[in-house]
Design a protein around this motif. Structure first.
Motif, PDB file in Angstrom:
ATOM      1  N   LYS A   1       0.433  -1.898   0.457  1.00 23.16           N
ATOM      2  CA  LYS A   1       0.546  -0.417  -0.164  1.00 23.16           C
ATOM      3  C   LYS A   1       0.913   1.182   0.159  1.00 23.16           C
ATOM      4  CE  LYS A   1      -3.359  -2.836   3.007  1.00 23.16           C
ATOM      5  NZ  LYS A   1      -4.725  -2.240   4.219  1.00 23.16           N
ATOM      6  N   ILE A   2       2.033   1.400   0.296  1.00 24.40           N
ATOM      7  CA  ILE A   2       2.902   2.868   0.337  1.00 24.40           C
ATOM      8  C   ILE A   2       4.220   1.711   0.176  1.00 24.40           C
ATOM      9  CG2 ILE A   2       4.187   4.042   2.732  1.00 24.40           C
ATOM     10  CD1 ILE A   2       1.432   3.641   3.727  1.00 24.40           C
TER      11      ILE A   2
ATOM     12  N   ARG B   1       7.309   2.641   1.102  1.00 25.45           N
ATOM     13  CA  ARG B   1       8.564   2.300   1.418  1.00 25.45           C
ATOM     14  C   ARG B   1       8.046   1.400   3.418  1.00 25.45           C
ATOM     15  NH1 ARG B   1      11.860   7.152   1.931  1.00 25.45           N
ATOM     16  NH2 ARG B   1      10.839   8.602   0.228  1.00 25.45           N
ATOM     17  N   LYS B   2       7.528   0.101   3.293  1.00 28.31           N
ATOM     18  CA  LYS B   2       7.165  -0.197   3.955  1.00 28.31           C
ATOM     19  C   LYS B   2       6.337  -1.819   3.774  1.00 28.31           C
ATOM     20  CE  LYS B   2       3.508   2.264   6.427  1.00 28.31           C
ATOM     21  NZ  LYS B   2       3.088   2.266   7.977  1.00 28.31           N
ATOM     22  N   VAL B   3       6.517  -2.991   3.997  1.00 26.52           N
ATOM     23  CA  VAL B   3       5.379  -4.142   4.653  1.00 26.52           C
ATOM     24  C   VAL B   3       4.159  -3.596   4.465  1.00 26.52           C
ATOM     25  CG1 VAL B   3       7.146  -5.262   3.388  1.00 26.52           C
ATOM     26  CG2 VAL B   3       6.590  -5.180   5.815  1.00 26.52           C
ATOM     27  N   ASN B   4       3.066  -4.379   4.071  1.00 30.77           N
ATOM     28  CA  ASN B   4       1.756  -4.241   4.805  1.00 30.77           C
ATOM     29  C   ASN B   4       1.680  -4.708   5.645  1.00 30.77           C
ATOM     30  OD1 ASN B   4       1.173  -3.017   1.976  1.00 30.77           O
ATOM     31  ND2 ASN B   4       0.035  -5.057   1.349  1.00 30.77           N
ATOM     32  N   SER B   5       1.137  -4.326   6.830  1.00 30.09           N
ATOM     33  CA  SER B   5       0.798  -5.182   8.066  1.00 30.09           C
ATOM     34  C   SER B   5      -0.177  -5.743   8.234  1.00 30.09           C
ATOM     35  CB  SER B   5       0.663  -3.637   8.853  1.00 30.09           C
ATOM     36  OG  SER B   5      -0.525  -3.228   8.815  1.00 30.09           O
TER      37      SER B   5
END
Length: 325
Positions: free
Chosen positions: A318-319, A321-325
């Motif tokens: 979704k973003i 810069r980071k994996v989905n939580s």
């Protein structure tokens, strides 16, 4: 009749491959997010209009991503949790840029088509659009990549060709990714746009050979000019055009520069001085821009196919810069 059946069979195979996510194809988002390509193209155009250098930066991001774990957007991940970002590697630190542009594109695409278009595909399309905006060739970008769940700092340090690597080291790094000597020469042509830092070529200006002799593979009047802003010490981040002739135009001046001993990086110069085969390609591309454009497009498609995550592998972040939580 037979030809019609064969055509129908080919279409069916393509549809099945698309449904399974097993292969990349340019039409991957035609139904799930038909506006994606236009959104990305518009955002890239806006970014490049604001700063011409951004075209080279976005192209380079795709290159640096694909050479580490494949084209999976791992370069976009920030450090956090178990992830150590590739942004801190030697090739990327204080050098890789354009992350904010990718963030803006991703936000716009997510608004239009949530959880649909991968960051890896956005980077591949942005690289193509950047090339076109700078005056270079276009190509159909195969799509359907998914995003990685991790990064590789060690892979970034080891796998990305460096300005000071030997000819054989760089060629080996290309071959390990399924790319050949033709890809090596044509993809190096992306240095027709963009900048390099003083620290990337200083050794060519000062005592490269260790015996006090200048580097005669570099035109000495050009070297004298470079020394003005690239001193023996300090000024590491000072920027220089990779192609001083047409620095923001994607053309074949890069190859003409190599022949004139005005290739900025050692990794550029060795294409013309250390291998007969690459020397011949440099001459051909210097003489025939269309030939260079055709091969560059082919090599970019080939590079974009380096071990992508497809199907159910990875995720659609979704973003970026980071994996989905």
């Amino acid at each position: 009749m037979a030809r019609t059946l064969i055509t129908m069979l080919m279409v069916l195979i393509s549809i099945l491959a698309l449904a399974n996510g097993s292969d990349l194809c340019p039409q991957f988002y035609d139904h799930s997010c038909p506006q994606a390509k236009d959104i990305i193209q518009s955002a890239v155009a806006k970014a490049v209009a604001k700063e011409a250098r951004m075209a080279a930066s976005l192209l380079r991001l795709h290159f640096h991503d694909c050479f580490v774990k494949g084209c999976d957007a791992s370069i976009l991940l920030d450090s956090g949790g178990s992830i150590i970002s590739e942004k801190g590697s030697v090739p990327n630190s204080n050098s890789a840029r354009g992350f904010e542009v990718i963030d803006e594109i991703k936000a716009a695409v997510e608004k239009a088509c949530p959880k649909t278009v991968s960051c890896a595909d956005i980077m591949a399309l942005a690289a193509r659009d950047s090339t076109v905006l700078a005056g270079g060739p276009s190509w159909e970008v195969p799509l359907g990549r998914r995003d990685s769940l991790g990064a590789s700092l060690s892979g970034s340090n080891q796998n990305i060709p460096a300005p000071n690597n030997t000819f054989q080291t760089i060629l080996t790094k290309f071959k390990l990714k399924g790319l050949d000597i033709v890809d090596f020469v044509s993809l190096s042509g992306c240095h027709t746009i963009g900048n390099a830092r003083c620290t990337s070529f200083r050794q060519r200006l000062y005592n490269k050979t260790g015996n006090g002799q200048p580097d005669f593979s570099l035109d000495q009047s050009y070297a004298t000019k470079l020394r003005q802003n690239c001193p023996r010490s300090g000024g590491d981040q000072n920027l220089f055009f990779l192609d001083p002739v047409s620095p923001t135009k994607f053309d074949n001046s890069y190859y003409k520069n190599l022949i004139a001993k005005r290739g900025l990086l050692s990794s550029d110069e060795i294409l013309f001085t250390q291998n007969q085969q690459t020397m011949e390609f440099v001459k051909k591309y210097a003489e025939n821009q269309e030939l260079f454009f055709q091969q560059f497009a082919k090599s970019m498609i080939k590079m974009g196919n380096i071990t992508p995550l497809t199907g159910k592998s990875g995720q659609i972040r979704k973003i970026c810069r980071k994996v989905n939580s």
